[in-house]
Design a protein around this motif. Sequence first.
Motif: not given
Length: 303
Positions: A150-154, A156-160, A170-174, A207-218
């Motif tokens: 989970d890229i830009g997991c913030g 953790g809203l996607m986790g559940d 796994a979750g990654m955030d800046l 086998d699953l990558i998610i980027a929720a509302d991340v690319f607006v800041y990329v």
Amino acid sequence: MARAFLSSGDLIADRRASYADMLFESGDHVAAADLMRQALDIVPAWTAGLYRLGEMEEAAGDEDAAAETWRRLLELDPDDRFGATLKLAASGYAVVPDNPPTAYVETLFDAYAPTFEAALLEKLHYRVPELLAKAIKAAAPGRHYQSMLDIGCGTGLMGDYFRADVNHMAGMDLSEAMLQKAEEKHVYDRLFKGDVNELHYPAGSADLIIAADVFVYVGDLDRAFARLVEVLGPDGLFAFSVETHAEDGELILQSSLRYTHSEEYVRRLLAEHGLAPVTIGREAIRFDRGEPLQGLITVARRA
């Protein structure tokens, strides 16, 4: 940037800045800017004060003065924690950068972390996690995943949405503050700090990558896509959202200091990185100033 009041270290300057904020909120932008300049006469190197002054000058219609203030701020804060580079670009005083300053994004979300979920879910009717989860499950009904990133997991809203469907999440955030909020939920197996443009993660491992509302800041997504495709395993799914626009141009920096991406841009980038779109849906992803904000909900797999 959240209008958090950061002290100048001088009581009189802080008091004048506080009065300036009150004038600004009442709609008297010119008087607010004048009083804020008085505060900065006392503490000229106060970076948070310069940022606020630029906002006030911009709101007062004095764009030249605001641009000069952004430039002064950049001299004092070359890492650009306040996003002066983006302010100058959005106002037409500088070339739009391909990517925002990393320090700006990190500072922004460190400041937002305590109120992030309440602001998004309760006030802005944020729908991206729900929409992405629905699109992923429709693209691969009943699929179980070995490893999700989970890229830009913030917070953790996607986790559940995927905990029951993933062996290792796994979750990654800046933002360190965002990661601390995500840790409190005890949903992820691993959380780590990182930048998607500098991602270091085992090749072919997710086998699953998610980027929720991340690319607006990329901004320009070419480098990020290259990193993520390297991590994506065979038959892996890559799901993400972008804000989009109806104007000409593939990539636009909006006055919100977020980037929007056209559908043509998304399709071109997917093709260039060996990804085939499964679905690309246009949706109202949240509200912005009382109006629904349009975005693209995309699920892709290796071509």
